[in-house]
Design a protein around this motif. Structure first.
Motif, PDB file in Angstrom:
ATOM      1  N   VAL A  59       0.804  -1.225   0.000  1.00  0.00           N
ATOM      2  CA  VAL A  59       0.000   0.000   0.000  1.00  0.00           C
ATOM      3  C   VAL A  59       0.837   1.275   0.000  1.00  0.00           C
ATOM      4  O   VAL A  59       0.287   2.368  -0.192  1.00  0.00           O
ATOM      5  CB  VAL A  59      -1.000   0.025   1.179  1.00  0.00           C
ATOM      6  N   ALA A  60       2.138   1.173   0.171  1.00  0.00           N
ATOM      7  CA  ALA A  60       3.003   2.353   0.246  1.00  0.00           C
ATOM      8  C   ALA A  60       3.003   3.170  -1.039  1.00  0.00           C
ATOM      9  O   ALA A  60       3.355   4.351  -1.021  1.00  0.00           O
ATOM     10  CB  ALA A  60       4.427   1.941   0.617  1.00  0.00           C
ATOM     11  N   GLY A  61       2.579   2.576  -2.160  1.00  0.00           N
ATOM     12  CA  GLY A  61       2.514   3.300  -3.422  1.00  0.00           C
ATOM     13  C   GLY A  61       1.513   4.439  -3.412  1.00  0.00           C
ATOM     14  O   GLY A  61       1.554   5.322  -4.263  1.00  0.00           O
ATOM     15  N   ASN A  62       0.586   4.440  -2.455  1.00  0.00           N
ATOM     16  CA  ASN A  62      -0.367   5.536  -2.303  1.00  0.00           C
ATOM     17  C   ASN A  62      -0.224   6.064  -0.875  1.00  0.00           C
ATOM     18  O   ASN A  62      -0.799   5.497   0.057  1.00  0.00           O
ATOM     19  CB  ASN A  62      -1.803   5.068  -2.561  1.00  0.00           C
ATOM     20  N   ASP A 120      -1.640   8.249   0.740  1.00  0.00           N
ATOM     21  CA  ASP A 120      -2.911   8.499   1.425  1.00  0.00           C
ATOM     22  C   ASP A 120      -3.368   7.289   2.231  1.00  0.00           C
ATOM     23  O   ASP A 120      -4.108   7.424   3.204  1.00  0.00           O
ATOM     24  CB  ASP A 120      -4.006   8.864   0.420  1.00  0.00           C
ATOM     25  N   LEU A 121      -2.934   6.097   1.820  1.00  0.00           N
ATOM     26  CA  LEU A 121      -3.345   4.874   2.519  1.00  0.00           C
ATOM     27  C   LEU A 121      -2.592   4.675   3.827  1.00  0.00           C
ATOM     28  O   LEU A 121      -2.948   3.804   4.616  1.00  0.00           O
ATOM     29  CB  LEU A 121      -3.133   3.653   1.619  1.00  0.00           C
ATOM     30  N   LEU A 122      -1.573   5.466   4.058  1.00  0.00           N
ATOM     31  CA  LEU A 122      -0.776   5.331   5.279  1.00  0.00           C
ATOM     32  C   LEU A 122      -1.170   6.349   6.340  1.00  0.00           C
ATOM     33  O   LEU A 122      -0.547   6.416   7.387  1.00  0.00           O
ATOM     34  CB  LEU A 122       0.707   5.485   4.933  1.00  0.00           C
ATOM     35  N   ASN A 123      -2.220   7.118   6.086  1.00  0.00           N
ATOM     36  CA  ASN A 123      -2.601   8.213   6.968  1.00  0.00           C
ATOM     37  C   ASN A 123      -4.017   7.999   7.511  1.00  0.00           C
ATOM     38  O   ASN A 123      -4.992   8.093   6.755  1.00  0.00           O
ATOM     39  CB  ASN A 123      -2.504   9.534   6.196  1.00  0.00           C
ATOM     40  N   ALA A 124      -4.125   7.762   8.796  1.00  0.00           N
ATOM     41  CA  ALA A 124      -5.431   7.522   9.424  1.00  0.00           C
ATOM     42  C   ALA A 124      -6.350   8.733   9.325  1.00  0.00           C
ATOM     43  O   ALA A 124      -7.569   8.590   9.425  1.00  0.00           O
ATOM     44  CB  ALA A 124      -5.249   7.131  10.894  1.00  0.00           C
ATOM     45  N   ALA A 125      -5.792   9.921   9.097  1.00  0.00           N
ATOM     46  CA  ALA A 125      -6.625  11.121   8.974  1.00  0.00           C
ATOM     47  C   ALA A 125      -7.549  11.037   7.760  1.00  0.00           C
ATOM     48  O   ALA A 125      -8.527  11.776   7.680  1.00  0.00           O
ATOM     49  CB  ALA A 125      -5.747  12.368   8.887  1.00  0.00           C
ATOM     50  N   ASN A 126      -7.265  10.138   6.816  1.00  0.00           N
ATOM     51  CA  ASN A 126      -8.100   9.972   5.626  1.00  0.00           C
ATOM     52  C   ASN A 126      -9.285   9.043   5.863  1.00  0.00           C
ATOM     53  O   ASN A 126     -10.059   8.794   4.945  1.00  0.00           O
ATOM     54  CB  ASN A 126      -7.261   9.458   4.457  1.00  0.00           C
ATOM     55  N   GLU A 127      -9.414   8.514   7.063  1.00  0.00           N
ATOM     56  CA  GLU A 127     -10.534   7.629   7.401  1.00  0.00           C
ATOM     57  C   GLU A 127     -11.737   8.434   7.871  1.00  0.00           C
ATOM     58  O   GLU A 127     -11.555   9.517   8.425  1.00  0.00           O
ATOM     59  CB  GLU A 127     -10.118   6.638   8.495  1.00  0.00           C
ATOM     60  N   PRO A 128     -12.946   7.949   7.733  1.00  0.00           N
ATOM     61  CA  PRO A 128     -13.255   6.686   7.069  1.00  0.00           C
ATOM     62  C   PRO A 128     -13.124   6.832   5.554  1.00  0.00           C
ATOM     63  O   PRO A 128     -13.582   7.803   4.969  1.00  0.00           O
ATOM     64  CB  PRO A 128     -14.710   6.405   7.456  1.00  0.00           C
ATOM     65  N   TRP A 129     -12.433   5.880   4.957  1.00  0.00           N
ATOM     66  CA  TRP A 129     -12.175   5.881   3.526  1.00  0.00           C
ATOM     67  C   TRP A 129     -13.454   5.489   2.805  1.00  0.00           C
ATOM     68  O   TRP A 129     -14.020   4.434   3.089  1.00  0.00           O
ATOM     69  CB  TRP A 129     -11.073   4.883   3.219  1.00  0.00           C
ATOM     70  N   PRO A 130     -13.917   6.323   1.875  1.00  0.00           N
ATOM     71  CA  PRO A 130     -15.156   5.975   1.169  1.00  0.00           C
ATOM     72  C   PRO A 130     -15.055   4.642   0.441  1.00  0.00           C
ATOM     73  O   PRO A 130     -14.228   4.478  -0.424  1.00  0.00           O
ATOM     74  CB  PRO A 130     -15.340   7.131   0.184  1.00  0.00           C
ATOM     75  N   ARG A 131     -15.843   3.689   0.848  1.00  0.00           N
ATOM     76  CA  ARG A 131     -15.945   2.323   0.341  1.00  0.00           C
ATOM     77  C   ARG A 131     -14.815   1.440   0.860  1.00  0.00           C
ATOM     78  O   ARG A 131     -14.545   0.403   0.327  1.00  0.00           O
ATOM     79  CB  ARG A 131     -16.039   2.306  -1.175  1.00  0.00           C
ATOM     80  N   GLY A 132     -14.157   1.878   1.891  1.00  0.00           N
ATOM     81  CA  GLY A 132     -13.264   1.045   2.663  1.00  0.00           C
ATOM     82  C   GLY A 132     -12.106   0.405   1.932  1.00  0.00           C
ATOM     83  O   GLY A 132     -11.565   0.937   0.966  1.00  0.00           O
ATOM     84  N   THR A 140      -6.803   1.612  -5.384  1.00  0.00           N
ATOM     85  CA  THR A 140      -5.938   2.756  -5.703  1.00  0.00           C
ATOM     86  C   THR A 140      -4.487   2.350  -5.926  1.00  0.00           C
ATOM     87  O   THR A 140      -3.712   3.134  -6.476  1.00  0.00           O
ATOM     88  CB  THR A 140      -5.990   3.844  -4.610  1.00  0.00           C
ATOM     89  N   VAL A 141      -4.107   1.148  -5.502  1.00  0.00           N
ATOM     90  CA  VAL A 141      -2.745   0.655  -5.750  1.00  0.00           C
ATOM     91  C   VAL A 141      -2.765  -0.534  -6.718  1.00  0.00           C
ATOM     92  O   VAL A 141      -1.840  -1.349  -6.744  1.00  0.00           O
ATOM     93  CB  VAL A 141      -1.996   0.304  -4.438  1.00  0.00           C
TER      94      VAL A 141
END
Length: 183
Positions: free
Chosen positions: A88-91, A93-105, A112-113
């Motif tokens: 998931v490191a390629g995106n 945004d996936l490493l940041n909890a501030a982006n939760e809740p992620w739309p459609r989980g 996205t990766v």
């Protein structure tokens, strides 16, 4: 009619933000929910290394979810999900909890990766809860819990996410439907 769950990963973000699996499972709206999601680095222990097919000690991203109704303090479940960090490191945004809740989980996150899920395998067992689980779930000691392990596999049959979910036995119901071919 709602699109199948997997297809929702392709819906526009505005559509995906309207509802997710928690909303579908509880019958609540997004505005009725309080999301408490934490991310942290973890290492694959023997169990997770075996499931992911990676060496023990491989860097993982652990996501800890304690979502609850805004009207209640206790979470619906205790959820720990894991993904191999490198995947998931390629995106970022996936490493940041501030982006939760992620739309459609997780399905959209993995999309996205470049990962397409093929299936999610679920295994359910039951046991008595620990003192810590009882406190966190807001239930009395002695109540059993369901342990749900979900392994998400991609189209290459690789496990790309593992979720360990602890559900209170006194407020969880599982309904299984097996469609049968018509004669």
């Amino acid at each position: 009619m709602r699109p199948p769950v997997k297809d929702r990963a392709h819906q526009p973000e505005s559509e995906r933000q309207k509802t997710g699996s928690t909303e579908r499972g509880t019958g609540l709206e997004v505005t009725d929910l309080a999301f408490r999601i934490e991310y942290r680095d973890a290492e694959a222990n023997e169990d997770l290394a075996s499931v992911f097919g990676v060496p023990v000690g491989t860097r993982l991203l652990e996501r800890i979810d304690r979502t609850n109704s805004v009207d209640e303090g206790a979470p619906f479940a205790l959820v720990h999900s894991y993904v191999v960090h490198e995947i998931v490191a390629g995106n970022p945004d996936l490493l940041n909890a501030a982006n939760e809740p992620w739309p459609r989980g997780a399905q959209n996150q993995l999309h996205t990766v470049g990962i397409e899920l093929d299936r999610i395998e679920a295994r359910i067992t039951a046991c008595l809860l620990t003192v810590e689980e009882a406190e966190e779930l807001g239930i009395k000691r002695g109540v059993s819990v369901f342990l749900l392990r979900k392994n998400s596999r991609d189209i290459d049959d690789r496990v790309v996410e593992v979720s360990d979910v602890t559900l209170s036995g006194d407020r969880t119901e599982f309904v299984f439907t097996t469609p049968l071919k018509r004669w």
